[in-house]
Write a protein that holds these residues in place. Structure first.
Motif, PDB file in Angstrom:
ATOM      1  N   THR A   7     -19.060 -41.994  24.042  1.00 22.83           N
ATOM      2  CA  THR A   7     -20.243 -42.288  23.240  1.00 22.83           C
ATOM      3  C   THR A   7     -21.500 -41.997  24.046  1.00 22.83           C
ATOM      4  O   THR A   7     -21.448 -42.017  25.281  1.00 22.83           O
ATOM      5  N   CYS A 110     -17.244 -40.654  19.501  1.00 22.56           N
ATOM      6  CA  CYS A 110     -18.333 -41.104  18.627  1.00 22.56           C
ATOM      7  C   CYS A 110     -19.359 -40.012  18.477  1.00 22.56           C
ATOM      8  O   CYS A 110     -20.079 -39.693  19.434  1.00 22.56           O
ATOM      9  N   ARG A 112     -22.844 -38.371  16.749  1.00 24.23           N
ATOM     10  CA  ARG A 112     -24.185 -38.794  16.316  1.00 24.23           C
ATOM     11  C   ARG A 112     -24.825 -37.581  15.669  1.00 24.23           C
ATOM     12  O   ARG A 112     -24.237 -36.516  15.647  1.00 24.23           O
ATOM     13  N   GLY A 143     -20.692 -42.829  15.081  1.00 28.72           N
ATOM     14  CA  GLY A 143     -19.326 -43.322  14.995  1.00 28.72           C
ATOM     15  C   GLY A 143     -19.075 -44.668  15.656  1.00 28.72           C
ATOM     16  O   GLY A 143     -17.998 -45.244  15.486  1.00 28.72           O
ATOM     17  N   GLU A 144     -20.053 -45.188  16.394  1.00 29.26           N
ATOM     18  CA  GLU A 144     -19.790 -46.386  17.218  1.00 29.26           C
ATOM     19  C   GLU A 144     -19.347 -47.598  16.393  1.00 29.26           C
ATOM     20  O   GLU A 144     -18.386 -48.290  16.766  1.00 29.26           O
ATOM     21  N   VAL A 147     -15.903 -47.210  15.202  1.00 29.98           N
ATOM     22  CA  VAL A 147     -14.909 -47.432  16.266  1.00 29.98           C
ATOM     23  C   VAL A 147     -14.681 -48.922  16.481  1.00 29.98           C
ATOM     24  O   VAL A 147     -13.540 -49.365  16.658  1.00 29.98           O
TER      25      VAL A 147
END
Ligand code: ABV
Length: 228
Positions: A7, A110, A112, A143-144, A147
């Motif tokens: 990330t 992740c 962005r 995507g954080e 996750v």
């Protein structure tokens, strides 16, 4: 189970230090590593994005930092199953969580901005299983948060992570119906009484009532679960 998360916002994954997941990490049931994608940049500005070829709005994540970050994970004899959260992915369901809970090693990428250069997926797929998975039909900034949800859904299915394993079978989505309503003391609260049957001690009648409640609730809130 080993879990790696790549990330540009490692701090976003701080909640994984807390609660059941944090305890499972301290007990050695989960071996979780968070990596900063910017550690795999080599320019002064630590650039991870650039403008899209062909034009269009927004920025695209550059392939080189992703390639290097994934190389680091695949240097040994075994490789992870790579999970990339994205609104254009296959739906992530309770069955997906059950399947992924069986795997020894998962890595989460992740994204962005407008997404990751498509060649990253292609090249990764030559080296490891890759799944693009969606939590639902809405768009996040990255995507954080997806996750966090996926790791929680998967990790709680690993034996030992949850204290009471029976609570895993008696919950929504484990058998295709939503859960029945639950009540606790006091028996009357703000003039509202707990359904009388729950105080009857008649376990057969309670089970039948709960099943009926599950059917009614599923029909009202999630008719799609009954039809297909
Ligand atoms: C991942 N939206 S998952 C990256 N629903 C960017 C946006 C996004 C995801 C989701």
């Amino acid at each position: 189970m080993r879990l790696d998360v790549i990330t540009i916002f490692p701090d976003y994954l701080q909640p994984l230090d807390l609660s059941l997941i944090g305890t499972a990490r301290r007990n050695g049931l989960l071996d979780l590593h968070v990596h900063d994608l910017r550690e795999h940049t080599h320019d002064r500005h630590r650039t991870v994005d650039d403008t899209p070829y062909g034009g269009g709005a927004g920025m695209v994540m550059k392939p080189e930092p992703w390639g290097e970050a994934l190389d680091q994970l695949t240097a040994g004899d075994t490789v992870p199953h790579l999970i990339v959260p994205g609104p254009g992915g296959t739906p992530f369901t309770q069955q997906t969580a059950r399947d992924l809970a069986q795997e020894p090693w998962l890595a989460f990428a992740c994204g962005r901005y407008e997404g990751i250069d498509e060649r990253v997926y292609e090249e990764a797929a030559e080296r490891m299983p890759v799944s693009v998975l969606s939590l639902g039909d809405y768009v996040l900034n990255g995507g954080e948060v997806a996750v966090l949800a996926m790791v929680e859904a998967i990790a709680r299915l690993i034996p030992g992570v949850i204290g009471n394993e029976q609570s895993l079978v008696e919950e929504s989505h484990e058998d295709g119906l939503l859960e029945y309503p639950v009540y606790t003391k006091p028996a009357v609260w703000r003039g509202r009484e707990v359904p009388e049957i729950l105080l009857s001690g008649n376990h057969g009648a309670i089970a039948a009532w709960r099943h009926e409640q599950r059917l009614q609730r599923t029909a009202a809130r999630r008719p799609d679960l009954l039809s297909d």
